[in-house]
Design an enzyme around this catalytic site. Structure first.
Site, PDB file in Angstrom:
ATOM      1  N   ALA A 330       0.828  -1.204   0.000  1.00 41.07           N
ATOM      2  CA  ALA A 330       0.000   0.000   0.000  1.00 41.07           C
ATOM      3  C   ALA A 330       0.868   1.261   0.000  1.00 41.07           C
ATOM      4  O   ALA A 330       1.959   1.269  -0.565  1.00 41.07           O
ATOM      5  CB  ALA A 330      -0.972  -0.037   1.175  1.00 41.07           C
ATOM      6  N   SER A 331       0.415   2.297   0.668  1.00 44.79           N
ATOM      7  CA  SER A 331       1.090   3.603   0.575  1.00 44.79           C
ATOM      8  C   SER A 331       2.414   3.671   1.312  1.00 44.79           C
ATOM      9  O   SER A 331       3.115   4.687   1.221  1.00 44.79           O
ATOM     10  CB  SER A 331       0.162   4.695   1.101  1.00 44.79           C
ATOM     11  OG  SER A 331      -0.991   4.805   0.295  1.00 44.79           O
ATOM     12  N   THR A 332       2.790   2.607   2.025  1.00 44.79           N
ATOM     13  CA  THR A 332       4.068   2.641   2.739  1.00 44.79           C
ATOM     14  C   THR A 332       5.249   2.752   1.779  1.00 44.79           C
ATOM     15  O   THR A 332       6.349   3.150   2.195  1.00 44.79           O
ATOM     16  CB  THR A 332       4.252   1.385   3.610  1.00 44.79           C
ATOM     17  OG1 THR A 332       4.201   0.221   2.785  1.00 44.79           O
ATOM     18  CG2 THR A 332       3.178   1.303   4.693  1.00 44.79           C
ATOM     19  N   ILE A 333       5.027   2.427   0.496  1.00 41.16           N
ATOM     20  CA  ILE A 333       6.154   2.474  -0.451  1.00 41.16           C
ATOM     21  C   ILE A 333       6.189   3.772  -1.250  1.00 41.16           C
ATOM     22  O   ILE A 333       7.040   3.927  -2.131  1.00 41.16           O
ATOM     23  CB  ILE A 333       6.119   1.246  -1.404  1.00 41.16           C
ATOM     24  CG1 ILE A 333       4.745   1.062  -2.039  1.00 41.16           C
ATOM     25  CG2 ILE A 333       6.503  -0.016  -0.635  1.00 41.16           C
ATOM     26  CD1 ILE A 333       4.420   1.963  -3.176  1.00 41.16           C
ATOM     27  N   LYS A 334       5.300   4.701  -0.942  1.00 42.01           N
ATOM     28  CA  LYS A 334       5.318   5.979  -1.661  1.00 42.01           C
ATOM     29  C   LYS A 334       6.633   6.738  -1.490  1.00 42.01           C
ATOM     30  O   LYS A 334       7.134   7.348  -2.455  1.00 42.01           O
ATOM     31  CB  LYS A 334       4.129   6.833  -1.240  1.00 42.01           C
ATOM     32  CG  LYS A 334       2.803   6.312  -1.796  1.00 42.01           C
ATOM     33  CD  LYS A 334       1.607   7.121  -1.312  1.00 42.01           C
ATOM     34  CE  LYS A 334       0.307   6.578  -1.916  1.00 42.01           C
ATOM     35  NZ  LYS A 334      -0.894   7.277  -1.390  1.00 42.01           N
TER      36      LYS A 334
END
Length: 636
Positions: A330-334
């Site tokens: 999810a957004s943790t890799i943004k």
């Protein structure tokens, strides 16, 4: 007819003939006696030593002696795995006249079950009568005392003690320590192939999971031997010589049991995992997967009922979610994608985009939506991470393309094993064109790339990989292998294992690290940061990134309403974070299954872990992000 004449005997000739025959017989006897005496000489004198050795082999046996298994401690010296004496009730069949009667009396005295009696009777058929057979294992101290008072009534029956593994923290460390259990045929085959079978000649147990298995070579030790004299039936008469075994090495882990117990407390009643690393070394300070189970059940042989319950549980407690759980990141890799965009020149610190809550490509009917219905307005790269703007990263992923994304993310360790000292680890999946073609026999579509931009699509990661990748970010490219073992304990001193460094992640512009780290700082500390609420009032400054992983597709015109979604399809809550901001000493990754939003569910768990880690620490002045400090000075 003339009469027949009688032959006159020649007594002299007969006497001579008899004498000759006697001499020949005596010569033959003499030769045979000479051969016999010669053989006796060879056997008794010339080859005495050789035949004495063979004779001793018939009455002297060399028996293996199992070594004591090494102990396991946490980083502060607390015992995590120990060897405890276990008492068993044993019977020597040849010394008992009425076995059935004795068993019946003992059963009434010590409450021995029918299953234990059945196992005892089966063992009697396989064991020689002079060897002891266990009637009941794991006697309590009360049972031992009760029998000791009546032992004179039971000749041939005795209490024997041996050391077995015990895990005092039970389910809190199962997925870290693993457990030992009986050596089976598969284990024996592996030992033979490794040339280690003789070293396990007297050992009953072997490491099956976790640290117990991975560091088996350190923990087991070296087998010893004793020479014993036995009689013709094989019974030991006396011990002639003893070569003691070498105990296994005591090892110290990077695990902090207090922090581990806090992680257990934080996940109570929830499915998920917590990973805490020391970014300065890669040391694993906490690694907890929930639900767990008591490893002591396996040490003495788990019952079929208990094992079936674990195996068939819908919560899958046998899986180590921290290292084997595969979740969309999810957004943790943004932040990672932001760095790639900066490095590739697709964006810079001044690049902006207006987020209206919708993203659509030219000549494509499909609309990708932001998690915030009407969008975040004007955003740059830093703010897009802080507020977790999906639209910015849809566009960035589209412009980067899957090839550049996949290659760059592999440098952070996605799609590969971290190298942690556990065999129970998944490499998860970093998708690429070739992977999709091989796996699904389909081409890669633009829509796949856009979904990868927010950590969805075919991308999966383990919580350990997320913590590992964040460690690379806060270290500005330096990477370390996560290690559970800290070192060996020798003479009360820890001989540290060397820190394992990996090839650093190269960048073209070092300032790009600062931009990304500034966005992680803003996520927690600035007004619109998605983790601001979770860390409000903390006595330390941290950085991090929230994530909410969607587990199924929603129609173009549908709204996600949690109460109408089956529990197993609800969003996973994710969070990665580190502290303190100026000199990171802890990195935390949290994954909660079907828990909802990452900011409201996973981030508070990370806050609880960090609060506990810094519980005895005071910070004279909270160090602000340099950019914010400069802004504060200007305003003053």
């Amino acid at each position: 007819m003339p009469a027949k004449r009688m032959t006159i005997k020649d007594h002299t000739a007969e006497a001579n003939l008899f004498a000759r025959r006697t001499v020949v017989a005596l010569l033959i006897v003499g030769v045979m006696l000479s051969v016999l005496v010669s053989n006796l000489y060879v056997l008794q004198i010339k080859k005495f030593q050789d035949y004495q050795t063979r004779s001793n082999g018939n009455r002297i046996k060399v028996l293996p002696v199992a070594p004591n298994r090494g102990l396991i401690y946490d980083r502060k010296g607390r015992l995590l795995a120990e060897n405890r004496p276990v008492y068993s009730l044993e019977i020597v069949p040849e010394q008992v006249e009425d076995i059935d009667g004795v068993v019946a009396e003992l059963s009434a005295m010590l409450d021995i079950s029918d299953d234990e009696i059945k196992d005892f009777e089966q063992s009697l058929k396989r064991v020689r009568r002079f060897k002891p057979v266990a009637l009941r294992s794991r006697l309590s101290e009360q049972d031992v005392a009760r029998f000791a008072a009546q032992q004179h009534r039971f000749p041939g029956v005795s209490i024997e003690a041996r050391l077995t593994r015990f895990y005092p923290y039970a389910d809190a460390l199962t997925h870290v320590l693993g457990y030992v259990a009986r050596i089976n045929k598969k284990d024996l085959q592996k030992l033979r192939e490794a040339g280690q079978e003789d070293n396990y000649a007297a050992t009953h147990d072997i490491g099956k999971q976790g640290v117990e298995r991975y560091h088996e070579d350190l923990l087991h030790g070296e087998v010893g031997y004793q020479q014993v004299e036995v009689n013709s039936q094989g019974r030991i008469i006396r011990v002639l010589d003893f070569d003691p075994p070498t105990p296994g090495q005591d090892i110290v882990l990077n695990i902090d049991i207090d922090l581990q117990m806090e992680a257990r407390k934080a996940l109570e009643g929830r499915r998920g995992s917590v990973v805490a690393l020391d970014p300065r070394t890669g040391g694993v300070m906490a690694l907890y997967s929930n639900p767990s189970y008591d490893p002591n059940l396996f040490v003495h042989g788990i019952s079929s009922k208990d094992y079936s319950a674990l195996l068939n549980s819908p919560d899958r407690p046998l899986i180590n979610r921290a290292t084997q759980g595969q979740y969309p990141p999810a957004s943790t890799i943004k932040p990672h994608l932001a760095l790639v965009g900066l490095e590739e020149g697709i964006i810079d610190s001044e690049t902006t985009l207006f987020d209206r809550g919708r993203y659509q490509l030219k000549n494509v009917s499909h609309v990708w939506r932001d998690w915030k219905k009407y969008g975040h307005g004007q955003v740059d790269v830093v703010k897009s991470v802080e507020v977790s703007c999906d639209i910015f990263f849809y566009d960035l992923a589209y412009r980067l393309g899957i090839d550049r994304i996949s290659d760059a993310m592999q440098q952070f360790g996605f799609g590969d094993y971290t190298g942690i000292d556990l065999y129970e680890e998944s490499d998860a999946n970093m998708p690429s064109r070739g992977w999709k073609r091989a796996r699904h026999n389909e081409p890669w579509y633009i829509g796949d790339t856009i979904s990868v931009g927010i950590g969805q699509s075919y991308w999966t990661a383990t919580p350990l990989q997320l913590a590992d990748s964040l460690m690379a970010l806060v270290n500005k490219g330096s990477r370390y292998v996560p290690q559970i073992i800290r070192g060996n304990l020798v003479d009360d001193e820890v001989q540290l294992q060397p820190v394992k460094e990996l090839r650093p992640i190269p960048v073209k512009n070092e300032e790009n690290w600062d931009i990304v780290l500034d966005s992680l700082y803003g996520t927690v500390n600035r007004e619109h940061g998605t983790a601001r609420s979770a860390f409000s009032g903390a006595h330390y400054i941290s950085g991090g990134k929230t994530g909410t992983a969607q587990l199924f597709s929603i129609g173009q015109d549908e709204e996600y309403e949690e109460e109408n979604v089956a529990k197993h399809l609800r969003d996973n809550a994710m969070y990665i974070g580190y502290a303190p901001i100026d000199a990171p000493e802890i990195v935390v990754a949290v994954a909660l299954e079907n828990a909802g939003g990452g900011s409201s569910n996973a981030a508070p768990v990370a806050r609880q872990i960090m609060d506990f880690h810094f519980r005895d620490r005071t910070f004279d002045s909270l160090v602000l992000n340099p950019q914010d400090a400069a802004e504060d000075n200007e305003s003053q």
